[in-house]
Design an enzyme around this catalytic site. Structure first.
Site, PDB file in Angstrom:
ATOM      1  N   ASN A 229      76.923  61.900 160.888  1.00 40.66           N
ATOM      2  CA  ASN A 229      77.379  62.276 159.541  1.00 40.66           C
ATOM      3  C   ASN A 229      78.908  62.278 159.593  1.00 40.66           C
ATOM      4  O   ASN A 229      79.509  63.195 160.151  1.00 40.66           O
ATOM      5  CB  ASN A 229      76.841  63.670 159.188  1.00 40.66           C
ATOM      6  CG  ASN A 229      77.426  64.173 157.871  1.00 40.66           C
ATOM      7  OD1 ASN A 229      78.012  63.407 157.106  1.00 40.66           O
ATOM      8  ND2 ASN A 229      77.275  65.467 157.617  1.00 40.66           N
TER       9      ASN A 229
ATOM     10  N   LYS B  24      80.911  62.689 157.247  1.00 42.53           N
ATOM     11  CA  LYS B  24      81.522  63.552 156.220  1.00 42.53           C
ATOM     12  C   LYS B  24      82.636  62.780 155.517  1.00 42.53           C
ATOM     13  O   LYS B  24      82.503  61.588 155.309  1.00 42.53           O
ATOM     14  CB  LYS B  24      82.018  64.863 156.850  1.00 42.53           C
ATOM     15  CG  LYS B  24      80.984  65.490 157.786  1.00 42.53           C
ATOM     16  CD  LYS B  24      81.280  66.891 158.136  1.00 42.53           C
ATOM     17  CE  LYS B  24      80.266  67.382 159.156  1.00 42.53           C
ATOM     18  NZ  LYS B  24      80.232  68.802 159.326  1.00 42.53           N
TER      19      LYS B  24
ATOM     20  N   HIS C 182      72.787  68.871 152.548  1.00 43.28           N
ATOM     21  CA  HIS C 182      73.616  69.329 153.669  1.00 43.28           C
ATOM     22  C   HIS C 182      74.221  70.682 153.302  1.00 43.28           C
ATOM     23  O   HIS C 182      74.554  70.928 152.142  1.00 43.28           O
ATOM     24  CB  HIS C 182      74.717  68.292 153.950  1.00 43.28           C
ATOM     25  CG  HIS C 182      75.441  68.576 155.233  1.00 43.28           C
ATOM     26  ND1 HIS C 182      76.444  69.512 155.318  1.00 43.28           N
ATOM     27  CD2 HIS C 182      75.293  68.054 156.477  1.00 43.28           C
ATOM     28  CE1 HIS C 182      76.880  69.560 156.569  1.00 43.28           C
ATOM     29  NE2 HIS C 182      76.199  68.687 157.302  1.00 43.28           N
TER      30      HIS C 182
ATOM     31  N   GLU D 161      77.071  71.852 153.611  1.00 42.97           N
ATOM     32  CA  GLU D 161      78.385  71.774 152.944  1.00 42.97           C
ATOM     33  C   GLU D 161      78.213  71.469 151.462  1.00 42.97           C
ATOM     34  O   GLU D 161      79.004  71.912 150.636  1.00 42.97           O
ATOM     35  CB  GLU D 161      79.263  70.723 153.644  1.00 42.97           C
ATOM     36  CG  GLU D 161      79.749  71.241 154.993  1.00 42.97           C
ATOM     37  CD  GLU D 161      80.045  70.171 156.018  1.00 42.97           C
ATOM     38  OE1 GLU D 161      80.146  68.983 155.654  1.00 42.97           O
ATOM     39  OE2 GLU D 161      80.168  70.532 157.205  1.00 42.97           O
TER      40      GLU D 161
ATOM     41  N   GLU E 278      69.717  72.640 160.712  1.00 38.44           N
ATOM     42  CA  GLU E 278      71.141  72.786 160.995  1.00 38.44           C
ATOM     43  C   GLU E 278      71.581  74.220 160.710  1.00 38.44           C
ATOM     44  O   GLU E 278      71.903  74.561 159.560  1.00 38.44           O
ATOM     45  CB  GLU E 278      71.953  71.843 160.107  1.00 38.44           C
ATOM     46  CG  GLU E 278      71.653  70.379 160.331  1.00 38.44           C
ATOM     47  CD  GLU E 278      72.888  69.536 160.023  1.00 38.44           C
ATOM     48  OE1 GLU E 278      73.332  68.831 160.928  1.00 38.44           O
ATOM     49  OE2 GLU E 278      73.402  69.616 158.910  1.00 38.44           O
TER      50      GLU E 278
ATOM     51  N   GLY F  89      80.212  72.316 162.865  1.00 36.81           N
ATOM     52  CA  GLY F  89      81.661  72.145 162.932  1.00 36.81           C
ATOM     53  C   GLY F  89      82.380  73.308 163.599  1.00 36.81           C
ATOM     54  O   GLY F  89      83.601  73.409 163.524  1.00 36.81           O
TER      55      GLY F  89
ATOM     56  N   SER G  22      77.095  71.033 166.038  1.00 37.51           N
ATOM     57  CA  SER G  22      77.932  70.895 167.236  1.00 37.51           C
ATOM     58  C   SER G  22      77.192  70.242 168.413  1.00 37.51           C
ATOM     59  O   SER G  22      77.411  70.596 169.569  1.00 37.51           O
ATOM     60  CB  SER G  22      78.532  72.244 167.646  1.00 37.51           C
ATOM     61  OG  SER G  22      79.359  72.742 166.604  1.00 37.51           O
TER      62      SER G  22
ATOM     63  N   GLY H 109      81.006  65.939 163.970  1.00 42.47           N
ATOM     64  CA  GLY H 109      82.247  65.625 164.695  1.00 42.47           C
ATOM     65  C   GLY H 109      82.076  64.581 165.795  1.00 42.47           C
ATOM     66  O   GLY H 109      82.871  63.630 165.896  1.00 42.47           O
TER      67      GLY H 109
HETATM   68  C1  PEP Z   1      76.728  68.025 160.399  1.00 41.58           C
HETATM   69  O1  PEP Z   1      77.671  67.759 159.681  1.00 41.58           O
HETATM   70  O2  PEP Z   1      75.594  67.826 159.980  1.00 41.58           O
HETATM   71  C2  PEP Z   1      76.986  68.559 161.733  1.00 41.58           C
HETATM   72  C3  PEP Z   1      75.976  68.906 162.475  1.00 41.58           C
HETATM   73  O3  PEP Z   1      78.300  68.664 162.104  1.00 41.58           O
HETATM   74  P1  PEP Z   1      78.845  69.009 163.573  1.00 41.58           P
HETATM   75  O4  PEP Z   1      78.083  68.160 164.547  1.00 41.58           O
HETATM   76  O5  PEP Z   1      80.310  68.654 163.529  1.00 41.58           O
HETATM   77  O6  PEP Z   1      78.597  70.453 163.805  1.00 41.58           O
END
Ligand code: PEP
Length: 257
Positions: free
Chosen positions: A13, A15, A100, A102, A172, A178, A218, A240
């Site tokens: 992802n 983003k 998601h 966010e 998640e 993040g 993460s 990330g």
């Molecule tokens: C995500 O955006 O779905 C995600 C899991 O981000 P990160 O891996 O950066 O925590």
């Protein structure tokens, strides 16, 4: 374990990151490191809308899918600024992330809009990746299972068993996205197994065994192997670490187990 019944899906992802000019080096950095991945997983990159056509071209013939990070709940019409499932499918997009955290946190998405988007996506050939997960305070209050079960049930209202089988669920935990904080493999496994039980209760065991449930939060090259070794974790949604070809390749390779 019923791993053979379902696909492992590793999806990045991006983003609101990356430019069209970054695609060439990303693809040429990634592909040589993941040869043979198709025998153990499906891999995809979910890019911002504007990069989708260029990403589709850049990954053409590689087997790496391309996904969007959002879509409209409406089929078509006067919805300024929105993008439909049909428009995504029309340009060869494979996946769409729905709900998601966010988008729930910053753009007012709710369990209801997630359900509407999912049912709209399922009228197209897109593979939806539906995100669920608890906040830190919800985890600390001890309501993780109730909350995640509710999100899953609300998302799946009106979804048939055959559509369920092609829907990916991404667990998640919001506090892990993040932040560099990852759920322990055991905690992530426990919630992913609970999600599978909810699906079994809504449909049946064979449907639940066929559903891909990802972990996201993460995930990186260091923790991926252990997370992906859990019996109910069938892949990852990676933020990330999906921006760096070396890290993303290492996660795709960690799924080879
Ligand atoms: C995500 O955006 O779905 C995600 C899991 O981000 P990160 O891996 O950066 O925590």
């Amino acid at each position: 374990m019923n791993r053979e019944l379902r696909k492992t899906v590793i999806a990045g992802n991006w983003k609101m990151n990356m430019l069209a000019s970054d695609l060439g080096s990303f693809v040429s950095g990634l592909l040589p490191q993941i040869s043979g991945f198709k025998s153990w997983c499906d891999a995809a990159v979910c890019t911002p809308f504007v990069l989708l056509p260029a990403a589709t071209d850049a990954f053409k013939g590689s087997g790496v899918g391309v996904g969007a990070q959002n879509m409209s709940q409406f089929d078509s019409g006067a919805y300024t600024g929105e993008v439909s499932a049909a428009q995504l499918s029309d340009i060869g997009i494979d996946y769409v992330i729905i709900g998601h955290s966010e988008r729930r946190q910053y753009f007012g998405e709710t369990d209801k809009s997630v359900n509407e988007k999912l049912t709209t996506a399922l009228k197209s050939p897109l593979i939806p990746i539906v995100c669920v997960g608890e906040t830190l305070s919800e985890r600390e209050t001890g309501v993780t299972f109730e909350l995640v079960s509710l999100q899953v049930k609300a998302a799946l209202v009106g979804v048939s068993a055959s559509d369920m089988r092609r829907t990916v669920i991404a667990y998640e935990p919001v506090w892990a996205i993040g932040t560099g904080k990852t759920a322990t493999p055991e905690d992530a496994q426990e919630v992913c197994a609970a999600i599978r039980s909810v699906i079994a209760s809504l449909y049946d065991k064979s449907t639940a065994d066929a559903v891909t449930i990802q972990y996201g939060g993460s995930m990186n090259e260091k923790n991926a192997k252990e997370l992906l070794a859990q019996p109910d974790i069938d892949g990852g949604l990676i933020g990330g670490a999906s921006l760096k070809p070396d890290s993303f390749a290492a996660i795709i390779n960690a799924a080879n187990q």
